[in-house]
Design an enzyme around this catalytic site. Structure first.
Site, PDB file in Angstrom:
ATOM      1  N   LEU A 168     -48.518  83.946 -30.607  1.00 17.35           N
ATOM      2  CA  LEU A 168     -49.577  83.642 -31.573  1.00 17.35           C
ATOM      3  C   LEU A 168     -49.477  84.642 -32.719  1.00 17.35           C
ATOM      4  O   LEU A 168     -49.417  85.849 -32.486  1.00 17.35           O
ATOM      5  CB  LEU A 168     -50.951  83.747 -30.896  1.00 17.35           C
ATOM      6  CG  LEU A 168     -52.171  83.596 -31.807  1.00 17.35           C
ATOM      7  CD1 LEU A 168     -52.210  82.213 -32.453  1.00 17.35           C
ATOM      8  CD2 LEU A 168     -53.460  83.851 -31.014  1.00 17.35           C
ATOM      9  N   ILE A 179     -48.010  88.677 -29.518  1.00 15.06           N
ATOM     10  CA  ILE A 179     -48.602  88.583 -30.843  1.00 15.06           C
ATOM     11  C   ILE A 179     -47.479  88.720 -31.871  1.00 15.06           C
ATOM     12  O   ILE A 179     -46.683  89.656 -31.803  1.00 15.06           O
ATOM     13  CB  ILE A 179     -49.669  89.674 -31.064  1.00 15.06           C
ATOM     14  CG1 ILE A 179     -50.739  89.631 -29.954  1.00 15.06           C
ATOM     15  CG2 ILE A 179     -50.289  89.517 -32.442  1.00 15.06           C
ATOM     16  CD1 ILE A 179     -51.463  88.316 -29.809  1.00 15.06           C
ATOM     17  N   LYS A 180     -47.432  87.768 -32.789  1.00 14.17           N
ATOM     18  CA  LYS A 180     -46.361  87.773 -33.799  1.00 14.17           C
ATOM     19  C   LYS A 180     -46.769  88.617 -35.008  1.00 14.17           C
ATOM     20  O   LYS A 180     -47.835  88.409 -35.588  1.00 14.17           O
ATOM     21  CB  LYS A 180     -46.042  86.342 -34.248  1.00 14.17           C
ATOM     22  CG  LYS A 180     -45.336  85.530 -33.189  1.00 14.17           C
ATOM     23  CD  LYS A 180     -45.110  84.091 -33.648  1.00 14.17           C
ATOM     24  CE  LYS A 180     -43.858  83.950 -34.471  1.00 14.17           C
ATOM     25  NZ  LYS A 180     -43.539  82.512 -34.725  1.00 14.17           N
ATOM     26  N   ILE A 181     -45.893  89.544 -35.352  1.00 14.92           N
ATOM     27  CA  ILE A 181     -46.068  90.402 -36.527  1.00 14.92           C
ATOM     28  C   ILE A 181     -44.809  90.278 -37.379  1.00 14.92           C
ATOM     29  O   ILE A 181     -43.699  90.402 -36.856  1.00 14.92           O
ATOM     30  CB  ILE A 181     -46.277  91.875 -36.100  1.00 14.92           C
ATOM     31  CG1 ILE A 181     -47.606  92.046 -35.369  1.00 14.92           C
ATOM     32  CG2 ILE A 181     -46.205  92.809 -37.308  1.00 14.92           C
ATOM     33  CD1 ILE A 181     -47.850  93.457 -34.845  1.00 14.92           C
ATOM     34  N   SER A 227     -45.403  79.704 -31.854  1.00 12.01           N
ATOM     35  CA  SER A 227     -46.229  78.965 -32.811  1.00 12.01           C
ATOM     36  C   SER A 227     -46.234  79.731 -34.121  1.00 12.01           C
ATOM     37  O   SER A 227     -45.870  80.905 -34.177  1.00 12.01           O
ATOM     38  CB  SER A 227     -47.662  78.814 -32.286  1.00 12.01           C
ATOM     39  OG  SER A 227     -48.319  80.074 -32.247  1.00 12.01           O
TER      40      SER A 227
END
Length: 371
Positions: free
Chosen positions: A110, A141-143, A45
């Site tokens: 996310l 977790i998207k960074i 996402s």
């Protein structure tokens, strides 16, 4: 009966994730069908996807009404909504995560706020908060893979947080991202912590590269390279991946259970109508990789895509393509930096629009409560 074209990709060691999420796709059973029929094995996402999901339907209105009573900021409301969706999707994909090779797939991603792309400490803080809020081992977790994101990636990996590195365009930056992942694992091992459950992907964005490069190629009379640079870059990234994750440095970690950080192909829908709508999927199928695909590209591949092990085809050609680019005075480093900067802005705009839409919805709820 002939095997589903999308499912055939999995035969070559590549996992297909869906680059889309909303409540409707889960409510209607469509996401489950995509898992069952097409072999979709994860979900990504981003702010633009959530903006479309929340702004274009009434599916979130009841939750916004409920949350508006808690005196939360618009951003807090958004993440409460997003976390609920991510948890639900993670539970749906838990059986994939629990398969024989546990943790090979089944991840839901996310993203931290795009406004934190140049803020190392802010990124670390929010990544921790989101990881704790979703409380699912099959979440990433998207960074963003910015210079400021690198130390955040290292820190989060060292803390046992699964990370999807997004907005990668440059081969040099990819090497730095892989180093941040490995360094994070080494840091964790020094603390006598397990590393065998940590997963990460490095998301290499493709079609946007050609959108920028192709007009420059035409100006230089290099029409033979038209539409080839993004794929060439991805093939060279895979060469780097194989070298980095077969190194003695990584083998020491692998002996402790560490997994390679897989390359993920993103932005794989064709932006140029002159190109086949399956172009970026067909060209980069190969072992130990992921392709995250939007719904329309998934449907196109299911209809007429061809699955074959193509990722390491024409590696010499890929090398020549990038060399010709530099010889013509086109700096891929400059282009990829521009794409990174523009990519941050492209996520900031829908994110701000999303927060504005949530604010408007909260105002409506408050007004109706007073009347």
């Amino acid at each position: 009966m002939e095997k589903n074209h999308v499912k055939r990709i999995h035969d070559f060691g590549q996992s297909i994730w869906l680059d889309f999420i909303d409540r409707r796709i889960m409510d209607t059973g469509e996401l489950q069908r995509l898992m069952d029929e097409d072999g979709v094995r994860g979900v990504t996402s981003n702010p633009a996807i959530f903006e479309k999901a929340i702004s274009s339907s009434s599916d979130y209105d009841a939750d916004i009404k409920e949350l508006s009573r808690e005196n939360l900021s618009n951003e807090d409301v958004f993440y409460r909504l997003a976390v609920r969706d991510i948890k639900r999707a993670a539970d749906l994909f838990k059986p994939v995560y629990e398969e024989e090779e546990r943790g090979a797939d089944g991840y839901i991603s996310l993203e931290v706020s795009p406004h934190l792309a140049r803020d190392t400490e802010g990124t670390i803080r929010q990544a921790r908060e989101l990881w704790k809020a979703v409380d699912r081992e099959n979440v990433m977790i998207k960074i963003p893979g910015t210079a400021e994101g690198l130390p955040a990636i290292r820190t989060c990996i060292s803390e046992g947080i699964n990370i999807n590195i997004t907005l990668l365009f440059s081969l040099n930056r990819y090497e730095e991202v892989a180093d941040a992942y490995i360094s994070g694992l080494e840091d964790r091992l020094k603390q006598n912590q397990r590393i065998d459950h940590i997963a990460s992907v490095a998301s290499f964005f493709l079609s946007r590269i050609d959108v920028i490069v192709d007009p420059l190629l035409k100006e230089k009379g290099l029409n033979q390279l038209y539409g080839q640079v993004a794929i060439a870059s991805a093939k060279k990234a895979y060469e780097l991946y194989k070298r980095i994750f077969s190194s003695e440095r990584f083998k020491k970690l692998e002996a402790k259970g560490a997994r390679p950080q897989r390359l993920l192909w993103a932005s794989t829908s064709s932006k140029n109508p002159d190109f086949a709508d399956t172009k970026y999927v067909e060209a980069l199928i190969g072992p130990d990789t992921v392709n995250t695909i939007p719904l329309d590209t998934l449907a196109a591949f299911k209809d007429h895509g061809h699955a074959a092990n193509t990722l390491e085809d024409d590696l010499d050609k890929a090398t020549r393509t990038l060399a010709q680019l530099e010889e013509a005075g086109i700096s891929l480093d400059d282009i990829t930096q521009r794409l990174e900067d523009e990519g941050i802005e492209k996520f900031n705009k829908p994110y701000d629009k999303l927060l504005e839409a949530i604010g408007q919805q909260k105002e409506k709820v408050m007004a109706s409560g007073k009347s």
